[in-house]
Design a protein around this motif. Structure first.
Motif, short mmCIF file in Angstrom:
data_model
loop_
_atom_site.label_atom_id
_atom_site.label_comp_id
_atom_site.label_asym_id
_atom_site.label_seq_id
_atom_site.Cartn_x
_atom_site.Cartn_y
_atom_site.Cartn_z
N GLN A 770 12.76 14.58 -6.15
CA GLN A 770 11.99 13.46 -6.72
C GLN A 770 12.01 12.26 -5.79
N ASP A 771 13.16 12.03 -5.14
CA ASP A 771 13.22 10.93 -4.19
C ASP A 771 12.21 11.11 -3.07
N GLN A 772 12.12 12.36 -2.60
CA GLN A 772 11.17 12.64 -1.52
C GLN A 772 9.74 12.40 -2.00
N GLU A 773 9.46 12.88 -3.21
CA GLU A 773 8.11 12.71 -3.77
C GLU A 773 7.79 11.22 -3.90
N ARG A 774 8.77 10.46 -4.38
CA ARG A 774 8.54 9.03 -4.56
C ARG A 774 8.39 8.33 -3.22
N PHE A 775 9.12 8.83 -2.21
CA PHE A 775 9.00 8.23 -0.88
C PHE A 775 7.58 8.43 -0.34
N ILE A 776 7.05 9.66 -0.55
CA ILE A 776 5.70 9.94 -0.07
C ILE A 776 4.70 9.03 -0.80
N LEU A 777 4.90 8.85 -2.10
CA LEU A 777 4.01 7.96 -2.86
C LEU A 777 4.09 6.54 -2.30
N TRP A 778 5.31 6.10 -2.02
CA TRP A 778 5.47 4.76 -1.45
C TRP A 778 4.74 4.64 -0.12
N GLY A 779 4.92 5.69 0.71
CA GLY A 779 4.25 5.70 2.00
C GLY A 779 2.75 5.56 1.83
N GLY A 780 2.20 6.31 0.85
CA GLY A 780 0.77 6.25 0.59
C GLY A 780 0.35 4.84 0.18
N ILE A 781 1.13 4.26 -0.72
CA ILE A 781 0.81 2.90 -1.19
C ILE A 781 0.83 1.94 0.00
N ALA A 782 1.88 2.04 0.82
CA ALA A 782 2.00 1.12 1.96
C ALA A 782 0.85 1.32 2.94
N LEU A 783 0.53 2.59 3.23
CA LEU A 783 -0.52 2.88 4.21
C LEU A 783 -1.88 2.39 3.72
N PHE A 784 -2.23 2.76 2.47
CA PHE A 784 -3.53 2.37 1.94
C PHE A 784 -3.65 0.85 1.84
N SER A 785 -2.57 0.20 1.37
CA SER A 785 -2.64 -1.26 1.26
C SER A 785 -2.76 -1.87 2.65
N GLY A 786 -1.98 -1.33 3.60
CA GLY A 786 -2.01 -1.87 4.95
C GLY A 786 -3.41 -1.80 5.55
N VAL A 787 -4.01 -0.62 5.43
CA VAL A 787 -5.37 -0.44 5.97
C VAL A 787 -6.33 -1.40 5.26
N GLY A 788 -6.16 -1.51 3.92
CA GLY A 788 -7.02 -2.39 3.15
C GLY A 788 -6.93 -3.83 3.63
N VAL A 789 -5.69 -4.29 3.85
CA VAL A 789 -5.49 -5.67 4.30
C VAL A 789 -6.15 -5.88 5.67
N VAL A 790 -5.95 -4.90 6.57
CA VAL A 790 -6.53 -5.02 7.91
C VAL A 790 -8.06 -5.10 7.81
N VAL A 791 -8.61 -4.23 6.96
CA VAL A 791 -10.07 -4.21 6.79
C VAL A 791 -10.57 -5.55 6.29
N LEU A 792 -9.89 -6.11 5.29
CA LEU A 792 -10.29 -7.40 4.75
C LEU A 792 -10.16 -8.50 5.81
N LEU A 793 -9.06 -8.43 6.57
CA LEU A 793 -8.85 -9.44 7.61
C LEU A 793 -9.96 -9.40 8.64
N LEU A 794 -10.34 -8.18 9.04
CA LEU A 794 -11.42 -8.05 10.02
C LEU A 794 -12.70 -8.67 9.49
N CYS A 795 -12.96 -8.38 8.22
CA CYS A 795 -14.13 -8.93 7.55
C CYS A 795 -14.10 -10.45 7.60
N ALA A 796 -12.93 -11.00 7.22
CA ALA A 796 -12.76 -12.45 7.17
C ALA A 796 -12.97 -13.04 8.56
N LEU A 797 -12.44 -12.35 9.55
CA LEU A 797 -12.53 -12.85 10.91
C LEU A 797 -13.99 -12.94 11.36
N GLY A 798 -14.76 -11.90 11.03
CA GLY A 798 -16.17 -11.89 11.41
C GLY A 798 -16.90 -13.08 10.81
N LEU A 799 -16.63 -13.30 9.52
CA LEU A 799 -17.28 -14.40 8.82
C LEU A 799 -16.84 -15.73 9.41
#
Lengths: 907, 109
Positions: A770-799
């Motif tokens: 279960q720890d491993q499963e939860r770690f993978i979920l955390w990794g997914g959350i971190a990765l998706f959020s990270g990419v999301g933030v970068v995408v938003l930042l790029l958008c903001a920068l363009g504007l």
């Protein structure tokens, strides 16, 4: 030609020495001329002057000398570069932003390139094959599409007899097995039985000892490097050692190269060994010879082509003796329908029928995505560059007015861009390596080797050069297009109105395109967070042991098609005996055998009497059925509070289509209120698939197990309800009172004694799983959020860049307006509204794409909660809007800080 | 002293020809040209040195540092094998050209 090239290289390399030599040569010439004139009676001073006059301008002559040697271009390039470094050192923040944005943009491309390059351009890891080695892969019709299908040995022989097409053919089949040796902890390996030409075809040599040779029949093995390292600590005397595989002594004859993992991905953990095919019957006598378990590769005859071989193989497949499915209890899902074959290139991961078409489509999609990313990146960076260039228009104008050729100034600006782009390429390589590491950490392992090689590095530099030209050339042309006089007069407005339109268009496109991405990422994050929340650790996890055993004759992905009823029943009896033996162990309180199957979806059930309560959607409930057996609920810590648990006799109910179920307290209360739920029925009345569920018990609370999230609509059902997904392994759950760690070796010994041919695939506590499963979920959350933030930042920068550019362009207009009484707030509002207008257009254009993307995401990943979708969209629209507002407000505010007196004085 | 216009095209030929006799430094080359042409041709340093570097870059000359008679190190240029070949070619083509020119000048009164 070569001499001249060498001479040029020499003059570049020893530039400084040659310069010095030239200088001293000319000095000597002058000196001797002076002496000669002095000898004619001139005074020393006059002689020197006369000599200089005769000689001409020294610096001019030196430049002529450089031109003659062909190194003057290099000199001016170096001075351009020096100038660029000084310029960037003066604007560190903008420079850093440009480099970071470019690095990310290029890195996204490089990561995608690496994946595509690794999947489509590489043979299996550690294999060196020429183009004439091909994969022969079988397929069959299943659920309307073609699915992978291994061959029987008879079929393999049919293809091998195509002598005009195939010069040599090799087949193999894999089976997990437990290995033991004196002085070594028992370990599980994937044993691959290979026919004689396997290693010849793959071009693989042993790093020690030898590989499996055509004549081998006795049980000898080539050990994978990982197994040698992990289980034998790189023992130098490994060759000749004997190990027991399924109680059969096997002699190790060689060690495979580090990267070699076989012609297909057989084992996630790389614990592998290869044995000669004839030894399979010794290790697994129960597997029938004609079981379809084999995969094949072949070398084409010289002169034939893959297409010709493909056509010939298809003819063979038509009249093949593809075996009828054995009398299997899994039903006709395992019958072979319309078997066919394809001859495909040997790639890292192309076992699936039609894999190359999918790969090609993926490559095209990646290429489009990559180009879009690069375009957006360049648009952003271009805006920043234009801002910088605008600030320098006086400097540029002065250079132009002093007689610098326009080409020279443009070259200067492009050199600067390329310089930044090359730094960014270095950054991109770093970012890529980090991203690949993060991916590997989250995913664990890929079915192919991620090859980040010199091709990928070269690709990142080519991308950087392309980006550098793309974002550098246009601002450079614009900044120098202007006449000298208006630029010196600071008529900024005239600089680039056409460019502004393009820029705005790109910003709108960027918002429109990144918004769907942000929406999908947000949905994935929400889903991952929900999953994380619904998968708390089982409070007894430390005392529950998962023991997963392989099922002989099962092929991953191909199902359990090789077994007949007799073999299955025999294996079943063997496993029950094993469970009994485990239960007898001191320290074990519970033990139960659960077929390792995914939860069953039980859709659209309604109450047999009285309809459904109003709050259930569509008047029906959607249940998740989980296999249970006597003692299972107690074991995982969900005791039955009312009625009884699932019993062995309940299997009879499955055949009668009235299935006994144990439901949760919450669900019982929602469906039947305070009435006694025992004996209540739920039914599905669709004509094709009528089924009745009868409540026989109620379990207490929601406790999780692996793959069993918290879900009020989870019901426990008899294990043989699952009809269509044949198990490839069995799961035995143990509840222990002693520390789990101390039990593992004992458990392994019992397994070896009771079921020598079963391999231990997993032996871990529920807590660690279960720890491993939860770690993978955390990794997914971190990765998706990270990419999301970068995408938003790029958008903001363009504007931000667009608005900042507009503010910079209209400084004098702002000054005039403020001088005649406009208030700062009005000015700020004007620009902020402009920014919001652009983002509103972007959001509006992107919204339909977002919804489409979300639907697509929902269809491929049911975990995404659809209830909160409108909320997700609202959040992202507000989020994008908020970021856009901020990104336009910051530069707009700067507009109001303009001091009219200063600006107007400059006019 | 002004030079006739044809010097530009023939400077390389002159340099190669003079260096065929013995390796020489730049200054002595200017003196030698002046003396051999009886003061008709005066090559200034601004033309001579770029020409020398060009020839060196093309591999026709080889430069090295040598001790001069007054004990100073000077840079002397020597003909390479490629330079010798080039000289023969240029010389042949120049002779063809000058013969042709002479024929034209003689044929017309």
């Amino acid at each position: 030609m070569i001499t001249r090239a060498l001479l040029w290289i020499r003059s570049v390399l020893f530039r400084r020495r040659l310069e010095d030599e030239m200088r001293s040569e000319m000095a000597q010439h002058l000196e001797r001329a002076t002496a000669r004139l002095e000898a004619r009676g001139l005074a020393r001073e006059d002689a020197r002057r006369e000599a200089l006059h005769e000689f001409g301008r020294v610096s001019y002559l030196q430049e002529e000398g450089r031109i003659a040697r062909g190194t003057h271009g290099l000199d001016s390039f170096v001075s351009d570069l020096r100038f660029a470094v000084r310029h960037f050192a003066r604007n560190p923040l903008s420079t850093l932003t440009i480099v970071v944005v470019l690095s990310i943009g290029i890195a996204i491309n490089v990561v995608m390139f690496t994946v595509v390059h690794s999947v489509t351009g590489q043979p299996p890891s550690g294999v060196t094959v020429s183009d004439d080695v091909v994969r022969i892969r079988g397929s069959q019709l299943r659920d309307g599409s073609r699915a992978e299908r291994p061959f029987s040995l008879g079929e393999v022989e049919d293809y091998a007899s195509l002598g005009t097409q195939f010069a040599a053919l090799a087949a193999w089949t894999s089976q997990p097995v437990t290995a033991s040796a004196p002085g070594v902890r028992d370990f599980t390996v994937t044993a691959t039985f290979v026919s004689g030409d396997y290693f010849n075809l793959l071009g693989v040599q042993a790093v020690r000892g030898r590989t499996i040779a055509p004549g081998d029949a006795a049980p000898v093995a080539l050990l994978s490097h990982a197994a040698w390292e992990r289980s034998f600590s790189l023992d130098p005397d490994i060759i000749g050692r004997t190990i027991l595989l399924a109680d059969v002594p096997v002699t190790i004859v060689g060690i495979a190269p580090v990267r070699f993992r076989g012609a297909a991905w057989e084992a996630r953990d790389d614990m592998q060994l290869w044995l000669p095919l004839p030894s399979r019957t010794q290790l697994f006598p129960d597997i029938p010879r004609d079981a379809p378990l084999f995969f094949a590769i072949a070398r084409l005859q010289p002169g034939t082509t893959r297409a010709a071989a493909d056509a010939a193989a298809k003819v063979v497949a038509k009249r093949s003796r593809a075996p009828k499915a054995p009398d299997s209890e899994e039903g006709d899902a395992l019958l072979t329908r319309d078997p066919s074959v394809e001859v495909a290139p040997l790639l890292a991961d192309n076992l699936e029928p039609g894999a190359e078409v999918q790969l090609r489509d993926a490559t095209v999609a990646f290429a489009i995505l990559g180009m879009l990313t690069l375009l957006v990146t360049c648009a952003n960076v271009g805006s920043l560059q234009t801002g910088l260039a605008l600030a320098r228009r006086r400097e540029l104008a002065i250079r132009l007015s002093l007689g610098a050729h326009r080409y020279r100034v443009v070259r200067q600006l492009v050199t600067e861009s390329l310089f930044l782009a090359l730094i960014a390429a270095g950054g991109a390589v770093l970012v890529t390596l980090l991203l690949i590491r993060a991916l590997l950490m989250i995913v664990g392992a890929f079915s192919f080797e991620l090859v980040f090689d010199e091709t990928a590095v070269a690709f990142s530099f080519v991308m950087a050069l392309l980006a550098g030209l793309l974002f550098g050339l246009s601002p450079a042309l614009h900044a120098t297009r202007l006449g000298v006089a208006p630029a010196l007069r600071d008529a900024a407005g005239a600089v680039a109105s056409g460019r502004t339109r393009l820029q705005r268009g790109l910003v709108v496109a960027q918002i429109a395109l990144t918004q769907p991405l942000a929406v999908c990422l947000a949905a994935l994050v929400v889903a991952a967070i929900a999953q994380y929340r619904d998968n708390p650790r089982n409070p007894n996890g430390e005392h529950i042991i998962h023991l997963r055993l392989s099922s002989a004759g099962a092929v991953a992905g191909g199902g359990a098609m090789a077994r007949d009823r007799a073999a299955l029943e025999k294996e079943g009896r063997e496993r029950e005996q094993l469970v009994d033996a485990l239960r007898e162990l001191p320290g074990v309180t519970h033990a139960t055998l659960i077929p390792d199957r995914a939860p069953i979806r039980l859709e659209a059930f309604s109450r047999a009497s009285g309809g459904m309560p109003g709050d259930e959607q569509g008047g029906a409930v959607y249940l998740v059925g989980r296999a249970s057996k006597p003692g299972y609920l107690d074991l995982i810590g969900t005791p039955v509070v009312l009625g009884r648990e699932i019993e062995l006799a309940d299997s009879a109910g499955v055949r009668a289509r009235t299935i006994p179920v144990v439901v949760g307290e919450d669900m019982a209360r929602r469906l039947w209120g305070s009435a006694n739920p025992i004996g209540q029925r739920l039914q599905r009345s669709s004509d094709s698939d009528a089924m009745t569920l009868e409540v026989v018990g109620v379990y207490k609370s929601q406790v999780t197990a692996l793959g069993h999230a918290r879900n009020p609509f989870a019901v426990y059902v008899p294990p043989d309800l699952s009809l269509d997904s044949p198990a490839t392994s069995q799961l035995i759950l143990l509840r222990v009172s002693a520390p789990a760690e101390s039990m593992t070796q004992t458990i392994r010994e019992v397994v070896r004694a009771e079921a020598p041919r079963a391999a231990v695939m997993e032996l871990r506590t529920l807590a660690s799983l279960q720890d491993q499963e939860r770690f993978i979920l955390w990794g997914g959350i971190a990765l998706f959020s990270g990419v999301g933030v970068v995408v938003l930042l790029l958008c903001a920068l363009g504007l931000y860049a667009v608005i900042a550019f507009a503010v910079g362009q209209r400084t004098s207009e702002i000054a005039v307006r403020m001088a005649i009484g406009a208030r700062a707030r009005q000015i700020v509002r004007g620009f902020a509204v402009e920014g919001l207008r652009l983002s509103a257009i972007g959001v509006a254009v992107g919204l339909p794409i977002s919804i489409l993307g979300l639907r697509q995401l929902l269809s491929i990943s049911p975990e995404v909660p659809d209830v909160s979708l409108p909320i997700v969209i609202a959040v992202v629209v507000i989020g994008v809007g908020g970021v856009a507002a901020l990104a336009s407000w910051i530069p707009a505010r700067r507009a109001a800080a303009v001091d009219p007196a200063v600006i107007l004085r400059r006019e | 002293m002004t030079n006739p216009n044809f010097l530009t095209g023939t400077l390389e030929l002159i340099v190669l020809q003079l260096l065929r006799a013995e390796p020489t430094n730049g200054y002595d080359l200017t003196l030698r040209i002046q003396a051999l042409s009886r003061d008709v041709l005066n090559v200034n340093a601004g033309s001579l040195y770029p020409a020398l570097y060009r020839l060196e870059q093309r591999g026709l000359l080889k430069a090295s540092w040598a001790e001069s008679e007054n004990g100073r190190r000077t840079k002397v240029y020597a003909l390479t094998a490629a330079g010798r070949k080039q000289l023969a070619e240029q010389r042949a083509s120049y002779e063809r050209f000058s013969n042709a020119l002479a024929t034209i000048l003689d044929a017309t009164p």
